[in-house]
Design a protein around this motif. Structure first.
Motif, PDB file in Angstrom:
ATOM      1  N   PHE A 284      -5.116  22.788 -20.821  1.00  6.23           N
ATOM      2  CA  PHE A 284      -6.178  23.004 -21.816  1.00  6.23           C
ATOM      3  C   PHE A 284      -5.752  22.383 -23.150  1.00  6.23           C
ATOM      4  CE2 PHE A 284      -7.644  25.623 -25.422  1.00  6.23           C
ATOM      5  CZ  PHE A 284      -9.021  25.562 -25.262  1.00  6.23           C
ATOM      6  N   ASN A 285      -4.525  22.655 -23.558  1.00  2.71           N
ATOM      7  CA  ASN A 285      -4.051  22.156 -24.854  1.00  2.71           C
ATOM      8  C   ASN A 285      -3.987  20.631 -24.880  1.00  2.71           C
ATOM      9  OD1 ASN A 285      -3.256  22.912 -27.453  1.00  2.71           O
ATOM     10  ND2 ASN A 285      -1.104  22.522 -26.981  1.00  2.71           N
ATOM     11  N   ASN A 286      -3.638  20.038 -23.733  1.00  4.05           N
ATOM     12  CA  ASN A 286      -3.574  18.568 -23.661  1.00  4.05           C
ATOM     13  C   ASN A 286      -4.953  17.927 -23.860  1.00  4.05           C
ATOM     14  OD1 ASN A 286      -0.855  18.687 -23.202  1.00  4.05           O
ATOM     15  ND2 ASN A 286      -0.994  18.461 -20.978  1.00  4.05           N
ATOM     16  N   ARG A 287      -6.015  18.707 -23.602  1.00  6.28           N
ATOM     17  CA  ARG A 287      -7.378  18.170 -23.791  1.00  6.28           C
ATOM     18  C   ARG A 287      -7.867  18.316 -25.227  1.00  6.28           C
ATOM     19  NH1 ARG A 287      -8.486  21.445 -19.063  1.00  6.28           N
ATOM     20  NH2 ARG A 287      -8.023  20.127 -17.284  1.00  6.28           N
ATOM     21  N   ARG A 288      -7.083  19.006 -26.060  1.00  3.84           N
ATOM     22  CA  ARG A 288      -7.567  19.314 -27.406  1.00  3.84           C
ATOM     23  C   ARG A 288      -7.328  18.179 -28.398  1.00  3.84           C
ATOM     24  NH1 ARG A 288      -9.124  23.820 -28.911  1.00  3.84           N
ATOM     25  NH2 ARG A 288      -8.298  23.716 -31.027  1.00  3.84           N
ATOM     26  N   ASP A 289      -8.293  18.002 -29.329  1.00 13.35           N
ATOM     27  CA  ASP A 289      -8.099  17.034 -30.407  1.00 13.35           C
ATOM     28  C   ASP A 289      -6.999  17.530 -31.348  1.00 13.35           C
ATOM     29  OD1 ASP A 289     -10.170  15.602 -29.348  1.00 13.35           O
ATOM     30  OD2 ASP A 289     -11.697  16.581 -30.602  1.00 13.35           O
ATOM     31  N   GLN A 290      -7.023  18.828 -31.617  1.00 18.42           N
ATOM     32  CA  GLN A 290      -5.982  19.414 -32.462  1.00 18.42           C
ATOM     33  C   GLN A 290      -5.214  20.452 -31.648  1.00 18.42           C
ATOM     34  OE1 GLN A 290      -8.762  20.520 -35.682  1.00 18.42           O
ATOM     35  NE2 GLN A 290      -7.253  19.575 -37.039  1.00 18.42           N
ATOM     36  N   PRO A 291      -4.182  20.002 -30.929  1.00 21.73           N
ATOM     37  CA  PRO A 291      -3.455  20.937 -30.063  1.00 21.73           C
ATOM     38  C   PRO A 291      -2.744  22.032 -30.861  1.00 21.73           C
ATOM     39  CG  PRO A 291      -2.747  18.648 -29.694  1.00 21.73           C
ATOM     40  CD  PRO A 291      -3.619  18.657 -30.914  1.00 21.73           C
ATOM     41  N   TYR A 292      -2.591  23.188 -30.275  1.00 17.26           N
ATOM     42  CA  TYR A 292      -1.750  24.218 -30.913  1.00 17.26           C
ATOM     43  C   TYR A 292      -0.309  23.952 -30.497  1.00 17.26           C
ATOM     44  CZ  TYR A 292      -3.418  26.361 -26.504  1.00 17.26           C
ATOM     45  OH  TYR A 292      -3.800  26.586 -25.219  1.00 17.26           O
ATOM     46  N   LYS A 293       0.604  24.628 -31.217  1.00 12.31           N
ATOM     47  CA  LYS A 293       2.029  24.370 -30.985  1.00 12.31           C
ATOM     48  C   LYS A 293       2.492  25.058 -29.699  1.00 12.31           C
ATOM     49  CE  LYS A 293       6.245  25.379 -33.494  1.00 12.31           C
ATOM     50  NZ  LYS A 293       6.615  26.129 -34.692  1.00 12.31           N
TER      51      LYS A 293
ATOM     52  N   ILE B  67     -15.560  41.727 -23.536  1.00 17.44           N
ATOM     53  CA  ILE B  67     -16.048  40.339 -23.484  1.00 17.44           C
ATOM     54  C   ILE B  67     -17.041  40.189 -22.332  1.00 17.44           C
ATOM     55  CG2 ILE B  67     -15.370  37.900 -23.308  1.00 17.44           C
ATOM     56  CD1 ILE B  67     -13.967  39.147 -25.664  1.00 17.44           C
ATOM     57  N   PRO B  68     -18.292  39.849 -22.653  1.00 24.02           N
ATOM     58  CA  PRO B  68     -19.291  39.706 -21.580  1.00 24.02           C
ATOM     59  C   PRO B  68     -19.077  38.424 -20.779  1.00 24.02           C
ATOM     60  CG  PRO B  68     -20.335  39.858 -23.748  1.00 24.02           C
ATOM     61  CD  PRO B  68     -18.882  39.620 -23.975  1.00 24.02           C
ATOM     62  N   SER B  69     -19.649  38.423 -19.595  1.00 18.82           N
ATOM     63  CA  SER B  69     -19.650  37.217 -18.776  1.00 18.82           C
ATOM     64  C   SER B  69     -20.549  36.176 -19.445  1.00 18.82           C
ATOM     65  CB  SER B  69     -20.198  37.584 -17.397  1.00 18.82           C
ATOM     66  OG  SER B  69     -20.227  36.442 -16.613  1.00 18.82           O
ATOM     67  N   ASN B  70     -20.040  34.955 -19.579  1.00 21.03           N
ATOM     68  CA  ASN B  70     -20.842  33.896 -20.196  1.00 21.03           C
ATOM     69  C   ASN B  70     -20.347  32.542 -19.682  1.00 21.03           C
ATOM     70  OD1 ASN B  70     -21.570  31.835 -22.358  1.00 21.03           O
ATOM     71  ND2 ASN B  70     -22.681  33.647 -23.060  1.00 21.03           N
ATOM     72  N   SER B  71     -21.289  31.680 -19.327  1.00 20.84           N
ATOM     73  CA  SER B  71     -20.913  30.400 -18.706  1.00 20.84           C
ATOM     74  C   SER B  71     -20.124  29.494 -19.668  1.00 20.84           C
ATOM     75  CB  SER B  71     -22.166  29.669 -18.227  1.00 20.84           C
ATOM     76  OG  SER B  71     -23.044  29.514 -19.309  1.00 20.84           O
ATOM     77  N   LYS B  72     -20.224  29.770 -20.988  1.00 24.19           N
ATOM     78  CA  LYS B  72     -19.462  28.979 -21.973  1.00 24.19           C
ATOM     79  C   LYS B  72     -17.961  29.093 -21.724  1.00 24.19           C
ATOM     80  CE  LYS B  72     -22.344  27.352 -25.370  1.00 24.19           C
ATOM     81  NZ  LYS B  72     -23.615  27.781 -24.968  1.00 24.19           N
ATOM     82  N   TYR B  73     -17.530  30.246 -21.157  1.00 21.44           N
ATOM     83  CA  TYR B  73     -16.102  30.437 -20.914  1.00 21.44           C
ATOM     84  C   TYR B  73     -15.581  29.485 -19.838  1.00 21.44           C
ATOM     85  CZ  TYR B  73     -15.468  34.348 -24.041  1.00 21.44           C
ATOM     86  OH  TYR B  73     -15.357  35.109 -25.171  1.00 21.44           O
ATOM     87  N   LYS B  74     -16.422  29.143 -18.887  1.00 16.69           N
ATOM     88  CA  LYS B  74     -16.017  28.159 -17.869  1.00 16.69           C
ATOM     89  C   LYS B  74     -15.948  26.775 -18.478  1.00 16.69           C
ATOM     90  CE  LYS B  74     -16.362  29.196 -13.146  1.00 16.69           C
ATOM     91  NZ  LYS B  74     -16.289  30.641 -13.161  1.00 16.69           N
ATOM     92  N   LEU B  75     -16.926  26.482 -19.327  1.00 13.48           N
ATOM     93  CA  LEU B  75     -17.032  25.170 -19.952  1.00 13.48           C
ATOM     94  C   LEU B  75     -15.835  24.886 -20.862  1.00 13.48           C
ATOM     95  CD1 LEU B  75     -19.144  22.874 -20.137  1.00 13.48           C
ATOM     96  CD2 LEU B  75     -20.025  23.992 -22.193  1.00 13.48           C
ATOM     97  N   MET B  76     -15.376  25.933 -21.582  1.00 15.18           N
ATOM     98  CA  MET B  76     -14.344  25.689 -22.596  1.00 15.18           C
ATOM     99  C   MET B  76     -13.053  25.137 -22.010  1.00 15.18           C
ATOM    100  SD  MET B  76     -12.860  29.381 -23.673  1.00 15.18           S
ATOM    101  CE  MET B  76     -11.190  28.717 -23.603  1.00 15.18           C
ATOM    102  N   LEU B  77     -12.660  25.631 -20.816  1.00 14.96           N
ATOM    103  CA  LEU B  77     -11.389  25.185 -20.239  1.00 14.96           C
ATOM    104  C   LEU B  77     -11.430  23.691 -19.936  1.00 14.96           C
ATOM    105  CD1 LEU B  77     -10.412  28.191 -17.909  1.00 14.96           C
ATOM    106  CD2 LEU B  77      -9.487  27.636 -20.147  1.00 14.96           C
ATOM    107  N   SER B  78     -12.562  23.207 -19.422  1.00 12.97           N
ATOM    108  CA  SER B  78     -12.646  21.779 -19.090  1.00 12.97           C
ATOM    109  C   SER B  78     -12.846  20.911 -20.341  1.00 12.97           C
ATOM    110  CB  SER B  78     -13.762  21.540 -18.073  1.00 12.97           C
ATOM    111  OG  SER B  78     -14.973  22.034 -18.577  1.00 12.97           O
TER     112      SER B  78
END
Ligand SMILES: Nc1ncnc2c1ncn2[C@@H]1O[C@H](COP(=O)(O)OP(=O)(O)O)[C@@H](O)[C@H]1O
Ligand SMILES: [Mg+2]
Length: 213
Positions: free
Chosen positions: A51-60, A172-183
């Motif tokens: 997930f972090n490798n996909r980020r524009d601004q990775p966390y440490k 935390i409710p079920s929401n399809s955005k949570y699946k989207l965020m990882l990719s």
């Protein structure tokens, strides 16, 4: 940057698919705004790292290969460390738990969840014998909006004196955005400013209270 009183948070459960990685990634993004954060990915599946490798601004992040490296980091680093402990009960995971200040255990909405928590509580009880100060909190995740029963059941269990877990009020409710965020490599607040982001920020505020001590 704020100085954390509590230094090591592990997101842990021996059960897979309960949103440990999702929680770590979202917390890492939010808490990095306030604290110097280092994330350790102890799960061999390495989803938090991917997930972090996909980020524009990775966390440490810091790569940890064995118990010695883990102990050295946790004893010498002043950052707030967030650990994705993975879904297994390994020597490395136990070492991490022994040096953890706050365990966050996500649970999803299913009738088997309490069984899994009862099993994990047995591991936690052994850790508590050696580290009585450890805080443990259940985070209910991926539930349907109207579901009050899951929370009530788990809350009743955490209220018993014999159990070491407390529970976060935020669910935390079920929401399809949570699946989207990882990719997408984006946190829930980066993907939307709507209800899922507002709810996640409520959880972050509860966790900041824990961190402040
Ligand atoms: N609140 C949620 N709503 C919907 N899907 C979710 C939610 N939280 C997590 N998920 C999904 O559940 C799956 C398991 O989450 P993950 O964080 O990988 O679990 P774990 O690390 O415990 O194995 C992923 O596909 C993730 O996108
Ligand atoms: Mg995971």
């Amino acid at each position: 940057m704020l100085k954390p009183k509590l230094k090591v948070i592990s997101v842990a459960h021996q059960k897979g698919g309960v949103a440990k990685t999702t929680t770590v990634c979202n917390l890492a993004v939010e808490l990095s705004k306030l604290f110097n954060v280092t994330v350790l990915d102890l799960d061999p599946q390495k989803h938090t790292t991917k997930f972090n490798n996909r980020r524009d601004q990775p966390y440490k992040m810091k790569d940890i290969k064995n118990d010695k490296e883990l102990i050295s980091h946790l004893q010498n680093d002043d950052d707030l460390t967030i650990i994705d402990l993975g879904g297994y009960d390994s020597s490395l995971a136990r070492t991490a738990l022994l040096l953890t200040d706050l365990v966050i255990t996500p649970l999803c909405d299913s009738s088997y969840e309490l069984d899994g928590l009862v099993d994990f509580n047995k591991i936690i009880n052994k850790i508590v014998e050696k580290q009585p100060g450890i805080k443990c909190k259940v985070l209910i995740n991926r539930v349907h909006h109207a579901d009050k029963i899951t929370y009530a059941n788990i809350k009743a269990w955490t209220d018993k004196d014999s159990n070491h877990f407390d529970i976060y009020q935020t669910v935390i409710p079920s929401n399809s955005k949570y699946k989207l965020m990882l990719s997408e490599g984006k946190s829930i607040t980066e993907l939307t400013s709507g209800t899922p982001a507002i709810i996640f920020n409520k959880l972050v505020n509860e966790i900041i209270e824990d961190i402040k001590g």
